[in-house]
Write a protein that holds these residues in place. Structure first.
Motif, PDB file in Angstrom:
ATOM      1  N   LYS A 154       1.700  -7.663  -7.302  1.00  0.00           N
ATOM      2  CA  LYS A 154       1.580  -6.930  -6.030  1.00  0.00           C
ATOM      3  C   LYS A 154       0.215  -6.227  -5.984  1.00  0.00           C
ATOM      4  CE  LYS A 154       6.566  -5.852  -6.114  1.00  0.00           C
ATOM      5  NZ  LYS A 154       7.628  -4.846  -5.917  1.00  0.00           N
ATOM      6  N   ASP A 155      -0.187  -5.752  -4.831  1.00  0.00           N
ATOM      7  CA  ASP A 155      -1.454  -5.001  -4.745  1.00  0.00           C
ATOM      8  C   ASP A 155      -1.420  -3.799  -5.689  1.00  0.00           C
ATOM      9  OD1 ASP A 155      -2.311  -6.799  -2.895  1.00  0.00           O
ATOM     10  OD2 ASP A 155      -2.319  -5.425  -1.176  1.00  0.00           O
ATOM     11  N   SER A 156      -0.235  -3.197  -5.826  1.00  0.00           N
ATOM     12  CA  SER A 156      -0.109  -2.027  -6.703  1.00  0.00           C
ATOM     13  C   SER A 156      -0.458  -2.369  -8.160  1.00  0.00           C
ATOM     14  CB  SER A 156       1.305  -1.445  -6.633  1.00  0.00           C
ATOM     15  OG  SER A 156       2.263  -2.454  -6.860  1.00  0.00           O
ATOM     16  N   PHE A 157      -0.244  -3.612  -8.521  1.00  0.00           N
ATOM     17  CA  PHE A 157      -0.558  -4.087  -9.878  1.00  0.00           C
ATOM     18  C   PHE A 157      -2.051  -3.878 -10.162  1.00  0.00           C
ATOM     19  CE2 PHE A 157      -2.064  -7.350 -12.753  1.00  0.00           C
ATOM     20  CZ  PHE A 157      -1.044  -7.605 -13.655  1.00  0.00           C
ATOM     21  N   TYR A 158      -2.877  -4.323  -9.221  1.00  0.00           N
ATOM     22  CA  TYR A 158      -4.335  -4.238  -9.410  1.00  0.00           C
ATOM     23  C   TYR A 158      -4.802  -2.778  -9.354  1.00  0.00           C
ATOM     24  CZ  TYR A 158      -3.940  -9.205  -8.512  1.00  0.00           C
ATOM     25  OH  TYR A 158      -3.570 -10.521  -8.584  1.00  0.00           O
ATOM     26  N   TRP A 159      -4.139  -2.008  -8.496  1.00  0.00           N
ATOM     27  CA  TRP A 159      -4.479  -0.594  -8.380  1.00  0.00           C
ATOM     28  C   TRP A 159      -4.145   0.155  -9.679  1.00  0.00           C
ATOM     29  CZ3 TRP A 159      -1.022   3.564  -8.578  1.00  0.00           C
ATOM     30  CH2 TRP A 159      -1.597   4.819  -8.302  1.00  0.00           C
ATOM     31  N   TYR A 160      -2.945  -0.078 -10.189  1.00  0.00           N
ATOM     32  CA  TYR A 160      -2.497   0.645 -11.389  1.00  0.00           C
ATOM     33  C   TYR A 160      -3.380   0.295 -12.596  1.00  0.00           C
ATOM     34  CZ  TYR A 160       1.000   3.047 -14.360  1.00  0.00           C
ATOM     35  OH  TYR A 160       1.647   3.911 -15.204  1.00  0.00           O
ATOM     36  N   LYS A 161      -3.814  -0.945 -12.617  1.00  0.00           N
ATOM     37  CA  LYS A 161      -4.718  -1.394 -13.691  1.00  0.00           C
ATOM     38  C   LYS A 161      -5.974  -0.518 -13.729  1.00  0.00           C
ATOM     39  CE  LYS A 161      -7.278  -5.445 -15.044  1.00  0.00           C
ATOM     40  NZ  LYS A 161      -7.212  -6.865 -15.211  1.00  0.00           N
ATOM     41  N   LYS A 162      -6.502  -0.205 -12.559  1.00  0.00           N
ATOM     42  CA  LYS A 162      -7.711   0.636 -12.501  1.00  0.00           C
ATOM     43  C   LYS A 162      -7.391   2.073 -12.885  1.00  0.00           C
ATOM     44  CE  LYS A 162      -9.620  -1.750  -8.555  1.00  0.00           C
ATOM     45  NZ  LYS A 162      -9.989  -1.535  -7.175  1.00  0.00           N
ATOM     46  N   VAL A 163      -6.211   2.528 -12.484  1.00  0.00           N
ATOM     47  CA  VAL A 163      -5.806   3.899 -12.840  1.00  0.00           C
ATOM     48  C   VAL A 163      -5.747   4.034 -14.363  1.00  0.00           C
ATOM     49  CG1 VAL A 163      -3.925   5.595 -12.722  1.00  0.00           C
ATOM     50  CG2 VAL A 163      -4.496   4.218 -10.698  1.00  0.00           C
ATOM     51  N   GLU A 175       0.830  -1.219   0.000  1.00  0.00           N
ATOM     52  CA  GLU A 175       0.000   0.000   0.000  1.00  0.00           C
ATOM     53  C   GLU A 175       0.859   1.261   0.000  1.00  0.00           C
ATOM     54  OE1 GLU A 175       1.002  -0.966   4.011  1.00  0.00           O
ATOM     55  OE2 GLU A 175       0.068  -2.236   2.519  1.00  0.00           O
ATOM     56  N   TYR A 176       2.098   1.164   0.515  1.00  0.00           N
ATOM     57  CA  TYR A 176       3.024   2.310   0.481  1.00  0.00           C
ATOM     58  C   TYR A 176       3.377   2.701  -0.952  1.00  0.00           C
ATOM     59  CZ  TYR A 176       5.423  -2.139   0.758  1.00  0.00           C
ATOM     60  OH  TYR A 176       5.742  -3.463   0.563  1.00  0.00           O
ATOM     61  N   ARG A 177       3.471   1.729  -1.846  1.00  0.00           N
ATOM     62  CA  ARG A 177       3.800   2.028  -3.243  1.00  0.00           C
ATOM     63  C   ARG A 177       2.581   2.650  -3.944  1.00  0.00           C
ATOM     64  NH1 ARG A 177       6.116  -2.255  -4.148  1.00  0.00           N
ATOM     65  NH2 ARG A 177       8.238  -1.451  -3.968  1.00  0.00           N
ATOM     66  N   ILE A 178       1.413   2.144  -3.599  1.00  0.00           N
ATOM     67  CA  ILE A 178       0.173   2.726  -4.151  1.00  0.00           C
ATOM     68  C   ILE A 178       0.072   4.181  -3.712  1.00  0.00           C
ATOM     69  CG2 ILE A 178      -2.362   2.630  -4.047  1.00  0.00           C
ATOM     70  CD1 ILE A 178      -2.082  -0.433  -3.709  1.00  0.00           C
ATOM     71  N   ASP A 179       0.287   4.404  -2.436  1.00  0.00           N
ATOM     72  CA  ASP A 179       0.195   5.744  -1.874  1.00  0.00           C
ATOM     73  C   ASP A 179       1.186   6.699  -2.561  1.00  0.00           C
ATOM     74  OD1 ASP A 179      -0.905   7.432   0.244  1.00  0.00           O
ATOM     75  OD2 ASP A 179       1.185   7.464   0.973  1.00  0.00           O
ATOM     76  N   TYR A 180       2.413   6.237  -2.706  1.00  0.00           N
ATOM     77  CA  TYR A 180       3.467   7.018  -3.359  1.00  0.00           C
ATOM     78  C   TYR A 180       3.055   7.380  -4.784  1.00  0.00           C
ATOM     79  CZ  TYR A 180       8.051   7.902  -5.603  1.00  0.00           C
ATOM     80  OH  TYR A 180       9.089   8.445  -6.315  1.00  0.00           O
ATOM     81  N   THR A 181       2.643   6.372  -5.536  1.00  0.00           N
ATOM     82  CA  THR A 181       2.347   6.595  -6.959  1.00  0.00           C
ATOM     83  C   THR A 181       1.117   7.489  -7.108  1.00  0.00           C
ATOM     84  OG1 THR A 181       3.187   4.352  -7.262  1.00  0.00           O
ATOM     85  CG2 THR A 181       2.199   5.391  -9.172  1.00  0.00           C
ATOM     86  N   ARG A 182       0.098   7.220  -6.295  1.00  0.00           N
ATOM     87  CA  ARG A 182      -1.115   8.040  -6.354  1.00  0.00           C
ATOM     88  C   ARG A 182      -0.770   9.519  -6.151  1.00  0.00           C
ATOM     89  NH1 ARG A 182      -3.646   6.378  -1.912  1.00  0.00           N
ATOM     90  NH2 ARG A 182      -5.007   4.874  -2.935  1.00  0.00           N
ATOM     91  N   LYS A 183      -0.004   9.792  -5.112  1.00  0.00           N
ATOM     92  CA  LYS A 183       0.319  11.190  -4.797  1.00  0.00           C
ATOM     93  C   LYS A 183       1.097  11.858  -5.939  1.00  0.00           C
ATOM     94  CE  LYS A 183       0.247  10.913   0.219  1.00  0.00           C
ATOM     95  NZ  LYS A 183       1.036  10.460   1.384  1.00  0.00           N
ATOM     96  N   HIS A 184       1.982  11.120  -6.554  1.00  0.00           N
ATOM     97  CA  HIS A 184       2.749  11.701  -7.665  1.00  0.00           C
ATOM     98  C   HIS A 184       1.858  11.938  -8.886  1.00  0.00           C
ATOM     99  CE1 HIS A 184       6.187  10.616  -5.159  1.00  0.00           C
ATOM    100  NE2 HIS A 184       6.922  11.428  -5.905  1.00  0.00           N
ATOM    101  N   ILE A 185       0.960  11.007  -9.136  1.00  0.00           N
ATOM    102  CA  ILE A 185       0.070  11.191 -10.301  1.00  0.00           C
ATOM    103  C   ILE A 185      -0.858  12.391 -10.073  1.00  0.00           C
ATOM    104  CG2 ILE A 185      -1.787  10.143 -11.664  1.00  0.00           C
ATOM    105  CD1 ILE A 185      -0.426   7.417 -11.261  1.00  0.00           C
ATOM    106  N   VAL A 186      -1.328  12.546  -8.853  1.00  0.00           N
ATOM    107  CA  VAL A 186      -2.190  13.700  -8.533  1.00  0.00           C
ATOM    108  C   VAL A 186      -1.461  15.004  -8.854  1.00  0.00           C
ATOM    109  CG1 VAL A 186      -3.185  15.017  -6.592  1.00  0.00           C
ATOM    110  CG2 VAL A 186      -3.631  12.561  -6.793  1.00  0.00           C
ATOM    111  N   GLU A 187      -0.202  15.079  -8.471  1.00  0.00           N
ATOM    112  CA  GLU A 187       0.564  16.314  -8.705  1.00  0.00           C
ATOM    113  C   GLU A 187       0.895  16.496 -10.189  1.00  0.00           C
ATOM    114  OE1 GLU A 187       1.016  18.669  -6.478  1.00  0.00           O
ATOM    115  OE2 GLU A 187       0.033  17.438  -4.951  1.00  0.00           O
TER     116      GLU A 187
END
Ligand code: P53
Length: 470
Positions: free
Chosen positions: A453-462, A386-398
């Motif tokens: 990883k969990d980030s895999f499934y998250w990024y797929k939705k992004v 979830e730390y990688r999801i959090d990191y990537t999400r915040k960067h994409i937002v910016e």
């Protein structure tokens, strides 16, 4: 407001860090093949030859060479629009100076590109990513020698001729300014002491020429092709508003941006010329170089973004060999650091995008951004990052704010990395960046099995929502 419809979402790797098969398919050794394993405490060593009793993590890496079908299938499952990768020069010209390219190497990348295109994934390809042929390093001291210009241009033409229908976006040199922290790894130049900086600047003059010649060739031969430069994301803030800190910060940035200045403006502008003079660097140039540079301006600027630094009048910032900030003042507003000492600063990517666009007015491509840290493989094969999801999400937002609020044109975004690979800085596996886990440890043990990883499934939705779901 949202991301452009054709925004290129994807992930990135580099040949030397993922392919392995270092001596298969008639590949020759490169500078990364003599890099030993290191750690955050201990820098990697670059041996003269390959020694039996030492461990060279890039030799097998994560064996993308034999797993590319499986890996690209996973990238497709994430919904990748593009995949940034590099071609290993030594697969195409094993020593770097052969008359004819190696057909086995060419065939390998045909297979990789075909596999990508099968899924509608656009390959984004770097010609050089930390892997100068060892033979050229040993024989000519790498890029210090002007002879490398012709060898590289020959290689560039060979692959562009072969793949121009499959690859539209090219990058000549990964992180052109990273020569400052690793002249051997990055440009095959063994140099120490007083001559070190002089050699580095001479070497990059040759890289600028090679890049410009390739740009010109691509433009005149295949008008659809876009060729970019790439900047290693060093972005500094003034540590205080003391005017001398602000000037120090500008100077630190100029020093890093010197390289992309030449590639984007097609000349050594006044800033660059004065910089060379002030440092007593005397470049050996030929009269025709001026025209070569001017005719080979890049079409876009790619860059990596991991962190920001802080400049002050007391220190000169840079990067150290293990890939973390060197000599930076602490930024008291950033509270989190990775175990490798990289301060986390998502807002900084917006700053970076604006800074580069203000200077160059070129389309930008974020080709590396990601979190290198420890992951834990659970017994059921899951990885809860979830730390990688959090990191990537915040960067994409910016990044989204830079595009929609600030008007910065961004072609795409590729995470570093698609899949766990060997760290460039330390040679470790445990500094993991991927959205796909690879079962392998720092000593080379493991099954090489891949896990989502969990980030895999998250990024797929992004990607599926074009950045609306974050
Ligand atoms: P590693 C340093 C600082 C910023 C980017 O780095 C850097 C480096 C190199 O050490 O390089 C890029 O693996 C590079 C990749 C590399 C990635 O950053 O040291 O283009 O090859 O893997 C991350 O943690």
């Amino acid at each position: 407001m949202s991301f452009p419809k054709d925004f290129l979402w994807g992930g990135a790797t580099a040949a030397n860090q993922c392919e392995g098969a270092w001596n298969e398919g008639e590949k020759g050794p490169s500078t990364s093949d003599v890099a030993t394993g290191g750690s955050k405490e201990k820098a990697r060593e670059f041996t003269r030859t390959i020694e039996d009793n030492l461990y060279y993590p890039n030799h097998e890496a994560v064996d993308f060479y034999h797993h590319y079908k499986e890996d690209i299938r996973l990238f497709a499952e994430m919904g990748y629009k593009c995949y940034r990768m590099s071609i290993a020069w030594t697969r195409i010209f094993p020593k770097g100076n052969e008359d004819k390219p190696n057909e086995l190497g060419l065939q390998f990348y045909d297979n990789v590109f075909d596999e990508c295109l099968k899924y509608g994934i656009e390959p984004i390809v770097s010609l050089s990513h930390f892997d100068t042929p060892l033979y050229l390093s040993d024989t000519y001291n790498g890029w210090k020698n002007r002879g490398l210009v012709d060898y590289f241009v020959k290689y560039g033409k060979a692959v562009i001729d072969r793949y121009h229908e499959k690859v539209k976006y090219w990058i000549t040199f990964n992180e052109i300014n990273s020569c400052l922290n690793g002249p051997f790894y990055v440009m095959g130049i063994r140099t120490e002491g007083n001559n070190k900086l002089q050699d580095i600047y001479q070497g990059t003059h040759h890289q600028f020429l090679a890049s410009a010649k390739i740009v010109k060739y691509a433009h005149t031969t295949y008008p659809d092709i876009k060729v970019g430069a790439m900047y290693a994301g060093i972005f500094s803030y003034p540590h205080t508003c003391h005017p001398e800190d602000v000037i120090a910060c500008q100077k630190d940035m100029d020093k890093q941006l010197y390289f992309t200045d030449v590639m984007c403006f097609g000349k050594y502008n006044d800033k660059a010329s004065i910089f060379l003079k002030m440092n007593d660097f005397a470049l050996v140039t030929y009269p025709e170089d001026e025209e070569t540079l001017l005719n080979g301006k890049v079409d876009y600027l790619a860059f990596s973004y991991y962190m920001t630094l802080c400049s002050s009048r007391n220190k000169n910032i840079g990067l150290n060999l293990v890939g973390s900030a060197m000599n930076s003042e602490e930024n008291e507003y950033l509270s989190e650091k990775t175990p490798w000492g990289v301060p986390l600063d998502p807002v900084g990517i917006r700053y970076a995008l604006n800074l580069l666009y203000n200077r160059y007015q070129l389309p930008l491509f974020v080709v590396e951004n990601g979190l290198g840290t420890y992951d834990r493989l659970e017994e059921d094969g899951s990885i809860h990052d979830e730390y990688r999801i959090d990191y990537t999400r915040k960067h994409i937002v910016e990044m989204k704010k830079a595009i929609t609020n600030d008007g910065v044109p961004v072609i795409g975004y590729t995470t570093w990395s698609s899949i766990d690979i060997i760290s460039a800085g330390t040679g470790e596996m445990s500094k993991r960046y991927g959205f796909i886990y690879v079962d392998k440890d720092d000593l080379g043990n493991g099954t090489l099995k891949r896990f989502r990883k969990d980030s895999f499934y998250w990024y797929k939705k992004v990607i599926a929502s074009n950045g609306e779901y974050l």
